[in-house]
Scaffold this motif. Structure first.
Motif, PDB file in Angstrom:
ATOM      1  N   THR A 353       0.765  -1.092  -0.102  1.00 37.98           N
ATOM      2  CA  THR A 353       0.013   0.136  -0.037  1.00 37.98           C
ATOM      3  C   THR A 353       0.705   1.274   0.060  1.00 37.98           C
ATOM      4  O   THR A 353       2.035   1.384   0.542  1.00 37.98           O
ATOM      5  N   ALA A 354       0.324   2.477  -0.719  1.00 36.33           N
ATOM      6  CA  ALA A 354       1.130   3.650  -0.351  1.00 36.33           C
ATOM      7  C   ALA A 354       0.380   4.461   0.563  1.00 36.33           C
ATOM      8  O   ALA A 354       0.931   5.718   0.721  1.00 36.33           O
ATOM      9  N   ALA A 355      -0.744   4.199   1.275  1.00 37.53           N
ATOM     10  CA  ALA A 355      -1.388   4.814   2.317  1.00 37.53           C
ATOM     11  C   ALA A 355      -0.802   4.948   3.783  1.00 37.53           C
ATOM     12  O   ALA A 355      -0.924   5.765   4.366  1.00 37.53           O
ATOM     13  N   ASN A 356       0.440   4.005   3.833  1.00 31.58           N
ATOM     14  CA  ASN A 356       0.823   3.987   4.945  1.00 31.58           C
ATOM     15  C   ASN A 356       0.120   3.622   6.347  1.00 31.58           C
ATOM     16  O   ASN A 356      -0.651   2.741   6.172  1.00 31.58           O
ATOM     17  N   GLN A 357       0.123   4.402   7.127  1.00 32.31           N
ATOM     18  CA  GLN A 357      -1.294   3.909   8.273  1.00 32.31           C
ATOM     19  C   GLN A 357      -2.341   5.080   8.188  1.00 32.31           C
ATOM     20  O   GLN A 357      -3.266   5.258   8.995  1.00 32.31           O
ATOM     21  N   HIS A 358      -2.310   6.018   7.018  1.00 34.97           N
ATOM     22  CA  HIS A 358      -3.379   7.093   6.791  1.00 34.97           C
ATOM     23  C   HIS A 358      -4.304   6.453   5.871  1.00 34.97           C
ATOM     24  O   HIS A 358      -4.310   7.118   4.714  1.00 34.97           O
ATOM     25  N   HIS A 359      -5.246   5.720   5.982  1.00 34.80           N
ATOM     26  CA  HIS A 359      -6.201   5.042   5.002  1.00 34.80           C
ATOM     27  C   HIS A 359      -7.213   5.919   4.903  1.00 34.80           C
ATOM     28  O   HIS A 359      -7.464   6.748   5.916  1.00 34.80           O
ATOM     29  N   SER A 360      -8.113   5.752   4.006  1.00 38.90           N
ATOM     30  CA  SER A 360      -9.344   6.733   3.743  1.00 38.90           C
ATOM     31  C   SER A 360     -10.261   5.711   3.031  1.00 38.90           C
ATOM     32  O   SER A 360      -9.983   4.779   2.364  1.00 38.90           O
ATOM     33  N   ALA A 361     -11.560   6.011   3.440  1.00 43.80           N
ATOM     34  CA  ALA A 361     -12.756   5.256   2.659  1.00 43.80           C
ATOM     35  C   ALA A 361     -12.694   5.738   1.321  1.00 43.80           C
ATOM     36  O   ALA A 361     -13.111   4.689   0.458  1.00 43.80           O
ATOM     37  N   SER A 362     -12.480   6.762   0.862  1.00 38.68           N
ATOM     38  CA  SER A 362     -12.558   7.077  -0.436  1.00 38.68           C
ATOM     39  C   SER A 362     -11.365   6.488  -1.512  1.00 38.68           C
ATOM     40  O   SER A 362     -11.514   6.278  -2.779  1.00 38.68           O
ATOM     41  N   ILE A 363     -10.313   6.272  -0.809  1.00 32.11           N
ATOM     42  CA  ILE A 363      -9.261   5.794  -1.479  1.00 32.11           C
ATOM     43  C   ILE A 363      -8.677   4.216  -0.680  1.00 32.11           C
ATOM     44  O   ILE A 363      -7.983   4.249  -0.011  1.00 32.11           O
ATOM     45  N   PRO A 364      -9.454   3.131  -0.948  1.00 32.93           N
ATOM     46  CA  PRO A 364      -9.329   1.989  -0.121  1.00 32.93           C
ATOM     47  C   PRO A 364      -8.251   1.181  -0.652  1.00 32.93           C
ATOM     48  O   PRO A 364      -8.320   0.099  -1.152  1.00 32.93           O
ATOM     49  N   ASP A 365      -7.092   1.704  -0.125  1.00 35.20           N
ATOM     50  CA  ASP A 365      -5.811   1.134  -0.632  1.00 35.20           C
ATOM     51  C   ASP A 365      -5.045   0.242   0.505  1.00 35.20           C
ATOM     52  O   ASP A 365      -5.404   0.090   1.721  1.00 35.20           O
ATOM     53  N   THR A 366      -4.744  -0.872   0.094  1.00 35.97           N
ATOM     54  CA  THR A 366      -4.200  -1.932   1.052  1.00 35.97           C
ATOM     55  C   THR A 366      -2.975  -2.804   0.383  1.00 35.97           C
ATOM     56  O   THR A 366      -2.956  -2.818  -0.628  1.00 35.97           O
ATOM     57  N   ASP A 367      -2.246  -3.389   1.366  1.00 34.36           N
ATOM     58  CA  ASP A 367      -1.438  -4.295   0.739  1.00 34.36           C
ATOM     59  C   ASP A 367      -2.178  -5.594  -0.103  1.00 34.36           C
ATOM     60  O   ASP A 367      -3.328  -5.841   0.629  1.00 34.36           O
ATOM     61  N   ARG A 368      -1.542  -5.739  -1.166  1.00 34.12           N
ATOM     62  CA  ARG A 368      -2.442  -7.045  -2.051  1.00 34.12           C
ATOM     63  C   ARG A 368      -1.232  -8.189  -2.590  1.00 34.12           C
ATOM     64  O   ARG A 368      -0.127  -7.655  -2.997  1.00 34.12           O
TER      65      ARG A 368
END
Length: 429
Positions: A353-368
């Motif tokens: 993921t590029a979101a680090n620890q700051h995830h958001s509902a509008s960009i649902p990013d995660t490790d995959r």
């Protein structure tokens, strides 16, 4: 003619949107042959004309003109469950029976591509193409309870590329290209439970949960470049490296709306898209069997926030920090020539993921993690068809999202996965 070209681009972009298939809103789906090996070896493999999108230096390996066109259908599933929380006891009590759940946040979409290569002579080749390097579409219900965090987010970008490649020596080739990125962006947020809280304070109904509180939208061009090198140790072993420059797109919306400020006016937003580089290897260890690998790094640190300001006085129409970080992708794949006409592929990849620890509902990013299968069948010596399938498994994540001037936060849990189906047709003249 200008209107026709814009309509054509907008149609292709409407079909292209992703969510869980690459970090943040970067898309990896440049070809079907690449999909079959989880895009391992992209900067070193010359399967077809799609090399234009990855490493233009590979164009020197083609002896005849060739075209490739098709796309990848992305069937994504992203489900969110959320619970409201607030430091204000009265607001906590008012929202105690509410939740911020939403299933199928990311709709399915088709990601198209088309390429051509034309060798001028033994040393020089030119090529061009169209692909979709970035795309994101998340849609929440119009009356979604946390509409100020979710709402509708739509960013699609179609890249038009023109490249040239030159063989410097028997083993070394260099390629260079220019990129024109046509983007379409729309961001819309709704009242959600803010309407309920406002009504509670006012003692009467004054607004609706589906009322739009923020809207920004525009279509704009951005420009960049890409370059690549490939070194052939021999016919069976190659190393390649490719780089794509960052691109900044300047949006200007003459009807940017902010309900809190009570304004509909001209606002501007700069979208800083990242540069990325990749190093790959290709090794054919027997007459039928080859393995390939890649490491890709994307500089998402450029994407710090979404911030739009009104032109007249500089007031903020929108501001949302993102706190993105650079992310890595590693991939390993193998190819097997089962017959003279049939090539089989498989691959596995890990995309962080590029979101680090700051995830958001509008960009649902995660490790995959990617699990891929694919094949190429030569219908004739000149005509071939690529098919591929990949399953992406996203890591389950929990995060808390809040914004300035909003009296609550949401504790989210996100689950994501996707199935990708690819089909491309290749023809050599």
């Amino acid at each position: 003619m200008k209107k026709f070209n814009q309509s054509l681009l907008a149609t292709a972009m409407f079909l292209a949107a992703g969510g869980v298939n690459a970090a943040a809103f970067q898309l990896a789906e440049v070809s079907t042959s690449g999909l079959g090996r989880a895009y391992a070896g992209e900067a070193a493999i010359a399967d077809n004309a799609s090399v234009v999108a990855t490493n233009p230096a590979l164009m020197t390996l083609f002896k005849r003109p060739e075209i490739s066109f098709g796309g990848v259908y992305v069937d994504a599933k992203v489900d969110l469950s959320g619970q409201f929380t607030s430091d204000n006891p009265r607001i906590n009590a008012a929202l105690a029976s509410r939740n911020a759940n939403q299933d199928n946040v990311v709709p399915s979409a088709f990601v198209p591509n088309a390429y051509f290569i034309y060798p001028i002579n033994e040393k020089f080749s030119v090529g061009g193409g169209m692909n979709v390097p970035f795309g994101l579409k998340t849609e929440f219900d119009s009356d979604y309870s946390a509409g100020v965090l979710g709402g509708k987010t739509d960013l699609t970008a179609i890249n038009l590329n023109l490249s040239g490649a030159y063989r410097i020596s028997e083993g070394l080739s260099f390629g260079l290209g220019i990129n024109a990125l046509y983007t379409k962006a729309k961001l819309e947020r709704t009242n959600g439970v803010l309407a309920d809280l406002t009504n509670l304070q006012a003692g009467r109904k004054v607004s609706d949960r589906s009322d739009v509180v923020t809207r920004l939208q525009d279509n704009e061009w951005g420009f960049g470049w890409n370059a690549g090198l490939v070194y052939e140790f021999n016919e069976r072993n190659r190393l390649g490296v490719a780089y794509h420059s960052p691109i900044t797109v300047n949006y200007k919306d003459n009807t940017a709306f902010n309900r809190i400020l009570g304004r509909t006016d001209t606002a501007e937003l700069d979208l800083d898209l990242p540069g990325y580089w990749e190093i790959s290897g290709y090794h054919k260890v027997t007459d039928k069997f080859a393995f390939h690998y890649s490491y890709k790094y994307t500089d998402w640190k450029r994407f710090k926030e979404l911030k739009a300001n009104y032109n007249s006085d500089g007031a903020e129409a929108l501001r949302k920090p993102e706190y993105f970080r650079g992310n890595s992708r590693i991939a390993l794949g193998v190819s097997y020539d089962a017959t003279d006409k049939l090539t089989l592929r498989t691959g596995i990849a890990y995309d962080e993921t590029a979101a680090n620890q700051h995830h958001s509902a509008s960009i649902p990013d995660t490790d995959r993690t990617w699990y891929s299968l694919g094949a190429t069948y030569k219908v004739t010596p000149d005509l071939s068809i690529d098919v591929a399938y990949a399953h992406l498994k996203g890591k389950k994540i929990t995060f808390k999202e809040s914004q300035e001037n909003i009296p609550f936060a949401v504790n989210y849990t996100s689950k994501s996965s996707a199935n990708l189906y690819g089909l491309n047709v290749n023809y050599a003249f």
